[in-house]
Design a protein around this motif. Sequence first.
Motif, PDB file in Angstrom:
ATOM      1  N   HIS A  48      36.752  52.298  37.896  1.00  0.00           N
ATOM      2  CA  HIS A  48      37.166  51.086  38.616  1.00  0.00           C
ATOM      3  C   HIS A  48      38.515  51.290  39.299  1.00  0.00           C
ATOM      4  O   HIS A  48      38.661  51.063  40.513  1.00  0.00           O
ATOM      5  N   GLU A  49      39.497  51.729  38.526  1.00  0.00           N
ATOM      6  CA  GLU A  49      40.833  51.914  39.094  1.00  0.00           C
ATOM      7  C   GLU A  49      40.866  53.106  40.047  1.00  0.00           C
ATOM      8  O   GLU A  49      41.607  53.098  41.037  1.00  0.00           O
ATOM      9  N   GLY A  50      40.067  54.119  39.748  1.00  0.00           N
ATOM     10  CA  GLY A  50      39.978  55.246  40.669  1.00  0.00           C
ATOM     11  C   GLY A  50      39.444  54.826  42.024  1.00  0.00           C
ATOM     12  O   GLY A  50      39.898  55.317  43.074  1.00  0.00           O
ATOM     13  N   ALA A  51      38.464  53.902  42.027  1.00  0.00           N
ATOM     14  CA  ALA A  51      37.926  53.390  43.293  1.00  0.00           C
ATOM     15  C   ALA A  51      38.984  52.612  44.061  1.00  0.00           C
ATOM     16  O   ALA A  51      39.110  52.750  45.291  1.00  0.00           O
ATOM     17  N   HIS A  52      39.753  51.777  43.351  1.00  0.00           N
ATOM     18  CA  HIS A  52      40.872  51.069  44.006  1.00  0.00           C
ATOM     19  C   HIS A  52      41.817  52.070  44.671  1.00  0.00           C
ATOM     20  O   HIS A  52      42.207  51.903  45.830  1.00  0.00           O
ATOM     21  N   VAL A  90      40.481  47.305  49.404  1.00  0.00           N
ATOM     22  CA  VAL A  90      40.936  47.799  48.096  1.00  0.00           C
ATOM     23  C   VAL A  90      40.397  46.917  46.972  1.00  0.00           C
ATOM     24  O   VAL A  90      39.888  47.408  45.959  1.00  0.00           O
ATOM     25  N   LEU A  91      40.507  45.598  47.151  1.00  0.00           N
ATOM     26  CA  LEU A  91      40.025  44.674  46.121  1.00  0.00           C
ATOM     27  C   LEU A  91      38.503  44.720  45.985  1.00  0.00           C
ATOM     28  O   LEU A  91      37.967  44.557  44.891  1.00  0.00           O
ATOM     29  N   LEU A  92      37.821  44.932  47.074  1.00  0.00           N
ATOM     30  CA  LEU A  92      36.353  45.006  47.040  1.00  0.00           C
ATOM     31  C   LEU A  92      35.855  46.240  46.295  1.00  0.00           C
ATOM     32  O   LEU A  92      34.746  46.234  45.746  1.00  0.00           O
ATOM     33  N   ALA A  93      36.654  47.285  46.259  1.00  0.00           N
ATOM     34  CA  ALA A  93      36.178  48.571  45.749  1.00  0.00           C
ATOM     35  C   ALA A  93      36.031  48.617  44.239  1.00  0.00           C
ATOM     36  O   ALA A  93      35.207  49.396  43.720  1.00  0.00           O
ATOM     37  N   SER A 193      43.552  36.236  37.925  1.00  0.00           N
ATOM     38  CA  SER A 193      44.150  37.262  38.773  1.00  0.00           C
ATOM     39  C   SER A 193      43.165  38.394  39.034  1.00  0.00           C
ATOM     40  O   SER A 193      43.549  39.483  39.444  1.00  0.00           O
ATOM     41  N   SER A 194      41.888  38.126  38.793  1.00  0.00           N
ATOM     42  CA  SER A 194      40.849  39.141  38.963  1.00  0.00           C
ATOM     43  C   SER A 194      40.685  39.508  40.434  1.00  0.00           C
ATOM     44  O   SER A 194      41.191  38.823  41.335  1.00  0.00           O
ATOM     45  N   ASP A 195      39.957  40.574  40.685  1.00  0.00           N
ATOM     46  CA  ASP A 195      39.697  40.997  42.063  1.00  0.00           C
ATOM     47  C   ASP A 195      39.022  39.889  42.856  1.00  0.00           C
ATOM     48  O   ASP A 195      39.359  39.650  44.023  1.00  0.00           O
ATOM     49  N   ALA A 196      38.051  39.205  42.236  1.00  0.00           N
ATOM     50  CA  ALA A 196      37.329  38.137  42.937  1.00  0.00           C
ATOM     51  C   ALA A 196      38.261  36.995  43.317  1.00  0.00           C
ATOM     52  O   ALA A 196      38.164  36.430  44.423  1.00  0.00           O
ATOM     53  N   ASP A 197      39.153  36.628  42.426  1.00  0.00           N
ATOM     54  CA  ASP A 197      40.072  35.526  42.717  1.00  0.00           C
ATOM     55  C   ASP A 197      41.122  35.924  43.749  1.00  0.00           C
ATOM     56  O   ASP A 197      41.539  35.093  44.570  1.00  0.00           O
TER      57      ASP A 197
END
Length: 234
Positions: A48-52, A90-93, A193-197
């Motif tokens: 997950h963080e690697g994709a970001h 970035v957030l979508l990834a 504070s999630s990616d979706a929010d």
Amino acid sequence: MNEVWDSITTAQPDPSWKVVVATAAIAFLLIAWRPAWRHTRQVVTIAHEGAHGLIALLAGRQLAGIRLHSDTSGVTVSRGKPTGFGMIAVLLAGYPGPALFGLGAAVVLGQGYAVALLWGLLVALLILLLQIRNLFGLWSVVAFGTIVFVVSWWGSAAVQSAFAYLLTWFLLLAAPRAVVELQSSRRGGAGRSSDADQLRRLTSVPALLWVGVFGLVTLACLALGVVWSGVLSS
């Protein structure tokens, strides 16, 4: 080293359907059994963080570092414009990232290059290690990388192939569960504070729709991964 290079550049025979099914079953247990999931979920966080981080670099942002935490959460910090397409990308990834990595792995496995997949993963982990900014994150990446290295260096061809399938199944199956957990935390009042929010604040599109997008992408990757990895023909 010549033998290692030959194994990387040479396609290996497809495993039997029993191996494919067995690795899928083991991956499912590692995800469904909560005591195991508390530990194995860290692999999803790494992806997950690697994709970001990867998308941040591709979008022209400056990657400032990645932190992995013992509660399987993580933070990727990048510098650049706080709004706009780059930040949205970035957030979508993050949540689709593990599924997309799994899909890519399925394509490689479908061509018979299980050993190349493992060594490619080691290179990716080494690059990621350079961006880790906390001790637990360092330990997590080193521990995971050590397991992959041991299998890649000392494992037989059959073990390497089975392990590559196990990792691929794990990423493909774990990604949808991570999305379900995201929505569960949001429903419980956490995860604001999630990616979706964060995407909601950037785009004015409801966070629930972004969660739906994450879920659809991960499920689509799972379906395509089953086909492209050659599982159905094994």
